[in-house]
Structure formats: structure tokens, C-alpha cells
Design an enzyme around this catalytic site. Structure first.
Site, mmCIF file in Angstrom:
data_model
loop_
_atom_site.group_PDB
_atom_site.id
_atom_site.type_symbol
_atom_site.label_atom_id
_atom_site.label_comp_id
_atom_site.label_asym_id
_atom_site.label_seq_id
_atom_site.Cartn_x
_atom_site.Cartn_y
_atom_site.Cartn_z
ATOM 1 N N PRO A 2 42.632 40.437 37.951
ATOM 2 C CA PRO A 2 41.208 40.607 38.115
ATOM 3 C C PRO A 2 40.762 41.659 39.119
ATOM 4 C CG PRO A 2 41.977 38.570 39.136
ATOM 5 C CD PRO A 2 43.142 39.411 38.830
ATOM 6 N N LYS A 59 34.758 41.295 43.186
ATOM 7 C CA LYS A 59 35.686 40.409 42.480
ATOM 8 C C LYS A 59 35.329 38.940 42.682
ATOM 9 C CE LYS A 59 39.124 43.816 43.841
ATOM 10 N NZ LYS A 59 40.289 44.061 44.726
ATOM 11 N N ARG A 112 50.033 31.674 40.535
ATOM 12 C CA ARG A 112 50.487 32.089 41.867
ATOM 13 C C ARG A 112 49.689 31.505 43.018
ATOM 14 N NH1 ARG A 112 51.249 38.275 42.520
ATOM 15 N NH2 ARG A 112 51.457 37.724 44.678
ATOM 16 N N ARG A 151 36.285 58.751 58.383
ATOM 17 C CA ARG A 151 37.327 57.730 58.588
ATOM 18 C C ARG A 151 38.710 58.379 58.609
ATOM 19 N NH1 ARG A 151 36.154 51.811 57.859
ATOM 20 N NH2 ARG A 151 33.912 51.736 57.588
ATOM 21 N N ARG A 251 50.148 49.166 49.535
ATOM 22 C CA ARG A 251 50.264 48.790 48.121
ATOM 23 C C ARG A 251 51.082 49.817 47.360
ATOM 24 N NH1 ARG A 251 46.276 45.327 46.584
ATOM 25 N NH2 ARG A 251 47.721 44.872 44.906
#
Length: 264
Positions: A2, A59, A112, A151, A251
Site C-alpha cells: 500500500p 497512506k 506481517r 534540506r 531503503r
DNA sequence: TGTGATGTTGAATG
DNA sequence: GCATTCAACATCAC
């Protein structure tokens, strides 16, 4: 699975299955994913409530209840919904299920157990507490530029930061970087306003396409990066460049060498 | 059979 | 206080 477009699909599914339905009872098989209550307290809070609608932000999917409270469904990595009538159709990894007065059952599956389910008295207070940013479908260019200019972290890092904008995950972040020809590890303060603007444009475009076409990834157009995602060493879309794997913002990250630039 | 996974958080560090 | 990094979470699938 998702990210924003998938949660949008969950919202459509949820609205069709649950809006207007009254909860007769709640069956909890495993209350680990219910983060602010025990299983029995959760079942107690929901029994007798009618679901009046839902709101998605990033989400996060908030089911609205007839007493003004909300039920937050966050799907984690493997959350899913399953509407059924007959027990034989219950999925193996169902963690809890809403049993409606008309006999329908809405199961929440999550192998999970990274999902987060919360019973909330006040949805907006919760959104403020977790500093959830504007939805990636709606964020204005000005808000985006103000939030990210200067940033020192990577562009992928800000795309994944849910307090800057809500909804982009690992797969779509790579897709957006691919489309803008910017290397996911490029530092934000090395990018021009034009580049940051194109990131914004492509973010909204990708999210919009995903929600309007309600597709599954494999149905996305041929030239999307998704088709070669996770295929290290393969040629990029349309035969340009080569797919590489690296790690950015903690990631696993894919990009196309010879197509995406690590601007200085 | 060890490794990695479409996510988030809280602790640690700068 | 803010920005950033990263290990930890629980379990399954390849």
C-alpha cells in the site's frame, strides 16, 4: 502493497463494503496491530456503531463512525481488506473482522503485522500529533518548495518523509526520480528550483494516474520504471541506460545509470 | 536457510 | 527544538 494509489483502492473497497453498515460485533484473532486498545476494548468500542464514510490522507484511511469518532486503518506492508459472507472465505492471516448486522463480514488481513489500527476520538488531533503532511495528490507547489528547499538529505528521503507529503512510498519514489531524471541519492540542496518543481509535477502526475485508473502495477504504461524495477543489470525503459541497485534513505533503491543524474 | 520486504517509529546523534 | 539516520518491529516467501 500500500502506497497512496493502493490505499485509494482500499478506500473504494471499504466505502462500497462498509459505508452505511452497522457493526453487530467485532471478532479479534490477534490484537497486536490494534495499537491503542486491547482486543476486547476495541470490540466493545465498535459494537453498535454505524460507519458513515471514510477519509484518506496519504497512506492513512480513517473510517468515520456515527458517534464522531474514527477508526484508523493503516495497512503497513501487507494489510488488506476482504469482504465475505461465509466463513470458508476467511483469509488465513485475518487479524480482526467487522461483522455487520446484514451478515456481511469485513476482514482485515495482515500477514506481517506491520499495520496500525487505532480507535480515535478525534481524527484531526491525531493527524496533528503525528505531523502528517499534506496529501501527495493535493500538495501545492509553494507548500512543497517551502518544505524542502535547502534540506541536506536526499531527494528520496524527502519523498518518503510523510510529514512533508503523505502518500509516497519506496516504489513510487523510485518511479518519480526516474521520470525526472534525478538520482534518488541527489541532495536536495544541490537541486535547482526547476528540478524541485519537476519532482512536484511528476509526484502529482504519478499519484493522479494511479488513483484515477485504479490499476495494479503491471497495468501501468510500458514506459514506466516499474516494469524494470528490481531488475538489476537490465536495460532501462526503452533500452536506455542500465538498472542499478543501491541503498538510499535506508531503503533498497533502483535507478537507471546513464539516465538519472547525481547533480552537483 | 538466510535474506529481504510497496512502512513507521523512537532513540541516538549532529 | 529541529533535521537526520538507523535499528527494530513480526512474519512470510523465495
Amino acid at each position: 502493497m500500500p502506497e497512496l494509489p493502493e490505499v485509494h483502492n482500499f478506500k473504494l473497497y471499504f466505502d462500497a463494503a462498509a459505508t452505511g453498515q452497522t457493526i453487530a460485533s467485532v471478532r479479534v484473532h490477534d490484537d497486536y496491530i490494534i495499537r491503542n486498545m486491547s482486543g476486547p476494548a476495541f470490540a466493545d468500542a465498535l459494537a453498535g456503531r454505524t460507519i458513515t464514510g471514510s477519509l484518506r490522507r496519504g497512506k492513512y484511511l480513517f473510517a468515520e463512525l456515527d458517534n464522531g469518532h474514527s477508526l484508523l486503518l493503516h495497512f503497513g506492508m501487507t494489510g488488506d481488506l476482504n469482504l465475505y459472507q461465509d466463513e470458508v472465505d476467511r483469509h488465513k492471516f485475518e487479524r480482526f473482522a467487522l461483522h455487520f448486522t446484514d451478515g456481511n463480514i469485513l476482514g482485515f488481513d495482515d500477514p506481517r503485522k506491520f499495520a496500525r489500527i487505532l480507535y480515535l476520538h478525534d481524527r484531526d488531533t491525531y493527524i496533528r500529533e503525528i505531523k502528517l503532511g499534506p496529501d501527495a495528490l493535493d500538495i501545492s507547489l509553494q507548500t512543497w518548495l517551502t518544505a524542502v528547499r535547502g534540506r541536506k538529505t536526499t531527494i528520496k528521503g524527502v519523498l518518503l518523509n510523510q510529514s512533508i507529503l503523505a502518500g509516497v512510498g519506496n516504489l513510487y519514489a523510485d518511479e518519480i526520480c526516474y521520470r525526472t531524471r534525478i538520482h534518488p541519492a541527489a541532495r536536495v540542496d544541490s537541486l535547482t528550483d526547476e528540478q524541485l518543481t519537476s519532482i512536484h509535477t511528476e509526484t502529482v502526475a504519478v499519484m493522479t494516474y494511479g488513483t484515477e485508473n485504479a490499476p495494479y502495477y503491471k497495468n501501468y504504461p510500458e514506459n514506466w520504471f516499474w516494469h524494470v524495477w528490481r531488475q538489476e543489470g537490465k536495460p532501462g525503459p526503452e533500452g536506455i541506460g542500465e538498472v542499478k541497485i543501491t541503498k538510499v534513505a535506508g531503503r533498497t533503491t533502483y535507478y537507471v545509470e546513464g539516465w538519472q543524474m547525481l547533480v552537483e
